[in-house]
Scaffold this motif. Structure first.
Motif, PDB file in Angstrom:
ATOM      1  N   VAL A  26       3.950   0.057  -5.234  1.00 48.20           N
ATOM      2  CA  VAL A  26       2.366  -0.129  -4.693  1.00 48.20           C
ATOM      3  C   VAL A  26       1.785  -0.787  -5.707  1.00 48.20           C
ATOM      4  CG1 VAL A  26       0.537   1.896  -3.916  1.00 48.20           C
ATOM      5  CG2 VAL A  26       2.696   2.111  -3.920  1.00 48.20           C
ATOM      6  N   SER A  27       0.669  -2.174  -4.631  1.00 44.97           N
ATOM      7  CA  SER A  27      -0.218  -2.249  -5.302  1.00 44.97           C
ATOM      8  C   SER A  27       0.334  -3.609  -5.480  1.00 44.97           C
ATOM      9  CB  SER A  27      -1.248  -1.318  -6.522  1.00 44.97           C
ATOM     10  OG  SER A  27      -2.227  -0.220  -6.303  1.00 44.97           O
TER      11      SER A  27
ATOM     12  N   SER B  11      -7.829  -6.832   5.032  1.00 49.38           N
ATOM     13  CA  SER B  11      -7.911  -5.577   5.105  1.00 49.38           C
ATOM     14  C   SER B  11      -7.278  -4.491   6.146  1.00 49.38           C
ATOM     15  CB  SER B  11      -9.134  -4.007   3.869  1.00 49.38           C
ATOM     16  OG  SER B  11     -10.307  -4.001   4.581  1.00 49.38           O
TER      17      SER B  11
ATOM     18  N   ASN C 179      -2.566  -4.113   8.789  1.00 51.96           N
ATOM     19  CA  ASN C 179      -1.324  -3.366   8.479  1.00 51.96           C
ATOM     20  C   ASN C 179      -0.217  -3.989   9.139  1.00 51.96           C
ATOM     21  OD1 ASN C 179      -2.562  -1.937   5.448  1.00 51.96           O
ATOM     22  ND2 ASN C 179      -3.949  -1.699   7.387  1.00 51.96           N
TER      23      ASN C 179
ATOM     24  N   ARG D  65       0.692  -1.329   0.433  1.00 53.65           N
ATOM     25  CA  ARG D  65       0.008   0.012  -0.116  1.00 53.65           C
ATOM     26  C   ARG D  65       1.002   1.368  -0.468  1.00 53.65           C
ATOM     27  NH1 ARG D  65      -4.303  -1.287  -2.536  1.00 53.65           N
ATOM     28  NH2 ARG D  65      -5.533  -2.869  -1.549  1.00 53.65           N
ATOM     29  N   GLU D  66       2.258   1.126   0.418  1.00 53.30           N
ATOM     30  CA  GLU D  66       2.387   2.256   0.351  1.00 53.30           C
ATOM     31  C   GLU D  66       4.332   1.834   0.909  1.00 53.30           C
ATOM     32  OE1 GLU D  66       3.629   5.796   4.026  1.00 53.30           O
ATOM     33  OE2 GLU D  66       1.928   5.046   3.892  1.00 53.30           O
TER      34      GLU D  66
ATOM     35  N   CYS E 219       2.662  -3.024   4.027  1.00 55.82           N
ATOM     36  CA  CYS E 219       1.227  -3.745   3.508  1.00 55.82           C
ATOM     37  C   CYS E 219       0.582  -4.606   3.595  1.00 55.82           C
ATOM     38  CB  CYS E 219       2.234  -5.005   3.461  1.00 55.82           C
ATOM     39  SG  CYS E 219       3.718  -4.751   2.328  1.00 55.82           S
ATOM     40  N   GLU E 220      -1.303  -4.349   3.576  1.00 58.75           N
ATOM     41  CA  GLU E 220      -1.885  -5.024   3.787  1.00 58.75           C
ATOM     42  C   GLU E 220      -2.379  -6.440   3.444  1.00 58.75           C
ATOM     43  OE1 GLU E 220      -6.364  -3.474   2.047  1.00 58.75           O
ATOM     44  OE2 GLU E 220      -5.492  -2.036   3.546  1.00 58.75           O
TER      45      GLU E 220
END
Length: 119
Positions: free
Chosen positions: A67-68, A51, A54, A36-37, A45-46
């Motif tokens: 990211v993603s 969801s 983290n 995620r960042e 991370c998630e």
């Protein structure tokens, strides 16, 4: 004439298997996460299945992570972060006498599982 309880068959081995199953049930080994960042060496991370969870991880050197991306995260036996920072700074390793093993806080991204195709 029988004495004692003939209906229950408990053994030390049954107790050991139950203990092992309980320990393994709560031990974190690896999981699949979405990045995620990225902030320097630290990736937030998630969990792909949750969801609301983290974690902060580092990645193996040389991995191209964005990211993603969906990544595989492994968890180490103990908190290596202070020792890694000391090693990078040329200092002696730090001794860690921790009893917490495979905590989610000690994650290392070891590989890319999926990246959305660029359009």
């Amino acid at each position: 004439m029988a004495h004692g309880n003939d209906t229950e068959n408990s053994s030390f081995l049954d107790v050991c298997f139950a203990l092992k199953n309980n320990v393994f049930r709560t031990m974190n080994v690896a999981d699949v996460c979405v990045v995620r960042e990225i902030n320097g060496d630290v990736l937030r991370c998630e969990y792909i299945t949750d969801s609301n969870t983290n974690i902060e991880c580092i990645k193996l050197q040389g991995l191209d992570i964005k990211v993603s991306d969906v990544v595989l995260v492994i968890f180490t036996n103990n908190d290596f972060r202070a020792s890694l920072n000391a090693f990078k700074a040329g200092q002696a390793n730090t001794d860690s006498k921790m009893t917490l093993y495979h905590e989610k806080a000690y994650g290392i991204v070891v590989g890319l599982i999926y990246r959305k195709p660029e359009v």
